[in-house]
Design a protein around this motif. Structure first.
Motif, PDB file in Angstrom:
ATOM      1  N   SER A   4       0.844  -1.190   0.000  1.00 20.32           N
ATOM      2  CA  SER A   4       0.000   0.000   0.000  1.00 20.32           C
ATOM      3  C   SER A   4       0.883   1.245   0.000  1.00 20.32           C
ATOM      4  N   THR A   5       0.309   2.355  -0.457  1.00 26.87           N
ATOM      5  CA  THR A   5       1.036   3.619  -0.514  1.00 26.87           C
ATOM      6  C   THR A   5       0.303   4.658   0.329  1.00 26.87           C
ATOM      7  N   ASP A   6       0.825   5.886   0.315  1.00 21.93           N
ATOM      8  CA  ASP A   6       0.202   6.955   1.085  1.00 21.93           C
ATOM      9  C   ASP A   6      -0.931   7.644   0.341  1.00 21.93           C
ATOM     10  N   GLY A   7      -1.256   7.166  -0.856  1.00 20.91           N
ATOM     11  CA  GLY A   7      -2.346   7.750  -1.623  1.00 20.91           C
ATOM     12  C   GLY A   7      -1.956   8.941  -2.461  1.00 20.91           C
ATOM     13  N   MET A   8      -0.672   9.316  -2.433  1.00 14.50           N
ATOM     14  CA  MET A   8      -0.188  10.449  -3.219  1.00 14.50           C
ATOM     15  C   MET A   8       0.614   9.996  -4.441  1.00 14.50           C
ATOM     16  N   ARG A   9       0.863   8.708  -4.554  1.00 11.80           N
ATOM     17  CA  ARG A   9       1.689   8.206  -5.642  1.00 11.80           C
ATOM     18  C   ARG A   9       1.241   6.796  -6.017  1.00 11.80           C
ATOM     19  N   VAL A  10       1.745   6.316  -7.138  1.00 14.56           N
ATOM     20  CA  VAL A  10       1.542   4.938  -7.564  1.00 14.56           C
ATOM     21  C   VAL A  10       2.909   4.301  -7.712  1.00 14.56           C
ATOM     22  N   ASP A  11       3.165   3.230  -6.987  1.00 12.77           N
ATOM     23  CA  ASP A  11       4.435   2.524  -7.088  1.00 12.77           C
ATOM     24  C   ASP A  11       4.461   1.667  -8.356  1.00 12.77           C
ATOM     25  N   PRO A  12       5.647   1.289  -8.832  1.00 11.41           N
ATOM     26  CA  PRO A  12       5.743   0.466 -10.048  1.00 11.41           C
ATOM     27  C   PRO A  12       4.950  -0.835  -9.918  1.00 11.41           C
ATOM     28  N   PHE A  13       4.257  -1.200 -10.992  1.00 10.38           N
ATOM     29  CA  PHE A  13       3.491  -2.446 -11.018  1.00 10.38           C
ATOM     30  C   PHE A  13       4.439  -3.611 -11.287  1.00 10.38           C
ATOM     31  N   LYS A  14       4.260  -4.692 -10.569  1.00 13.63           N
ATOM     32  CA  LYS A  14       5.091  -5.879 -10.720  1.00 13.63           C
ATOM     33  C   LYS A  14       4.524  -6.748 -11.839  1.00 13.63           C
ATOM     34  N   SER A  15       5.309  -6.916 -12.890  1.00 13.99           N
ATOM     35  CA  SER A  15       4.810  -7.599 -14.085  1.00 13.99           C
ATOM     36  C   SER A  15       4.529  -9.081 -13.851  1.00 13.99           C
ATOM     37  N   ALA A  16       5.187  -9.691 -12.857  1.00 10.20           N
ATOM     38  CA  ALA A  16       4.970 -11.124 -12.609  1.00 10.20           C
ATOM     39  C   ALA A  16       3.513 -11.422 -12.301  1.00 10.20           C
ATOM     40  N   LEU A  17       2.821 -10.476 -11.686  1.00  9.41           N
ATOM     41  CA  LEU A  17       1.430 -10.694 -11.328  1.00  9.41           C
ATOM     42  C   LEU A  17       0.510 -10.714 -12.549  1.00  9.41           C
ATOM     43  N   PHE A  18       1.031 -10.307 -13.706  1.00 11.70           N
ATOM     44  CA  PHE A  18       0.223 -10.301 -14.926  1.00 11.70           C
ATOM     45  C   PHE A  18       0.375 -11.600 -15.714  1.00 11.70           C
ATOM     46  N   SER A  19       1.088 -12.559 -15.149  1.00 10.12           N
ATOM     47  CA  SER A  19       1.260 -13.833 -15.848  1.00 10.12           C
ATOM     48  C   SER A  19      -0.065 -14.561 -16.024  1.00 10.12           C
ATOM     49  N   VAL A  20      -1.041 -14.245 -15.172  1.00 15.78           N
ATOM     50  CA  VAL A  20      -2.359 -14.854 -15.320  1.00 15.78           C
ATOM     51  C   VAL A  20      -2.956 -14.504 -16.680  1.00 15.78           C
ATOM     52  N   ALA A  21      -2.657 -13.326 -17.194  1.00 20.90           N
ATOM     53  CA  ALA A  21      -3.171 -12.937 -18.506  1.00 20.90           C
ATOM     54  C   ALA A  21      -2.558 -13.811 -19.597  1.00 20.90           C
TER      55      ALA A  21
END
Length: 306
Positions: free
Chosen positions: A178-195
């Motif tokens: 989770s973040t502080d709501g002011m930014r978006v951290d990099p998305f981890k591509s491994a989690l997209f392997s389901v696609a």
């Protein structure tokens, strides 16, 4: 009935809190509770007890429409907690969808769970052991993954793809924390392997829809940076204390933006797909924080309408 830190490990529970506080809500009767927070806590318990029983029976008997009860619970819980949701864009239709969103707080589960019928969260495996919270997550058919386990990666990918093949939509928080709501951290591509796996196993391309969630107001007033911790749950804050503080405030304005869906084939590969989703979600967060709009007639109350 969702799962904290879905899609990634996130910060571990504070050792000073102890497992009982996460599983058994130890310490809820402590000092500092506002009357509004206590009233809301009682209301949440009141709606959770029958929901737990009925949903357990639905899953035990393998009845269709398993998601109806969790959807209703999340919508009602969102109202009880004072979340006023402005929804922008439309959720994808026409088959299972992989929703990918930024992650700010346990409140994300309540908000998104009331907006996405038929969708289950993907959570870190530790959530299953969080006592009461783990049981509630299980009733929403939450899928658990061990991101740091290479040995289980293929099995986990197949399990996710199997759920998609069965027609279920999934909700990922690919920042992994989770973040502080002011930014978006990099998305981890491994989690997209389901696609990747879903496209291989089916005759059509899985829709992936980026979703931005932003907490923009408290008690009708635009939030400033110093107020973000009122909603954002970071690793150094005890869950019960954060739960108590958030429940004690009257209303929270939440903006949820559904971005145009995309497919793996359109992106090229999962790394480009993760990057494209990250860019869309970050742009949505920047718009929400920039606009600091007040809720108006165009607002959609949490969960109403699909």
């Amino acid at each position: 009935m969702g799962a904290r830190m879905a899609g990634g490990p996130g910060p571990a529970p504070d050792p000073a809190v102890g497992a009982d506080e996460y599983g058994g809500l130890k310490g809820l009767a402590g000092e500092g509770w506002r009357p509004l927070a206590l009233l809301r806590l009682f209301a949440i318990i009141l709606i959770t007890l029958p929901t737990y029983v009925f949903q357990s029976l639905v899953l035990l008997l393998r009845l269709p429409g398993w998601w109806v009860i969790p959807l209703a619970w999340h919508r009602l819980a969102s109202r009880i907690l004072g979340f006023q949701v402005v929804r922008r864009g439309c959720r994808a239709r026409g088959g299972p969808v992989l929703y990918v969103a930024n992650h700010i707080s346990w409140a994300d589960i309540i908000v998104l769970g009331g907006l996405l019928p038929g969708a289950s969260f993907v959570a870190k495996a530790e959530v299953a052991g969080w006592g009461l919270f783990g049981h509630l997550a299980g009733l929403h058919r939450t899928l658990y993954i061990r991101r740091q386990s290479r040995h289980d990666s293929a099995r986990q990918r197949d399990a996710l793809a199997g759920r998609v093949a069965a027609g279920d939509s999934l909700i990922l928080f690919p920042e992994g924390t989770s973040t502080d709501g002011m930014r978006v951290d990099p998305f981890k591509s491994a989690l997209f392997s389901v696609a990747e796996r879903a496209d291989e196993a089916s005759h059509h391309h899985l829709q992936i829809q980026p979703v931005t969630i932003a907490y923009t107001e408290v008690n009708g007033i635009p939030m400033v940076r110093s107020q973000k911790p009122w909603v954002a749950w970071l690793g150094d804050v005890e869950l019960v204390r954060h739960f108590k503080d958030l429940l004690g405030r009257a209303r929270h304005g939440v903006t949820v933006e559904f971005h145009p869906p995309m497919t793996l084939a359109e992106a090229g590969d999962r790394k480009h797909l993760a990057r494209a989703c990250e860019v869309a979600v970050r742009a949505g967060l920047e718009r929400a924080l920039r606009s600091e709009q007040r809720l108006g007639p165009q607002s959609t109350a949490s969960g109403e309408g699909n």
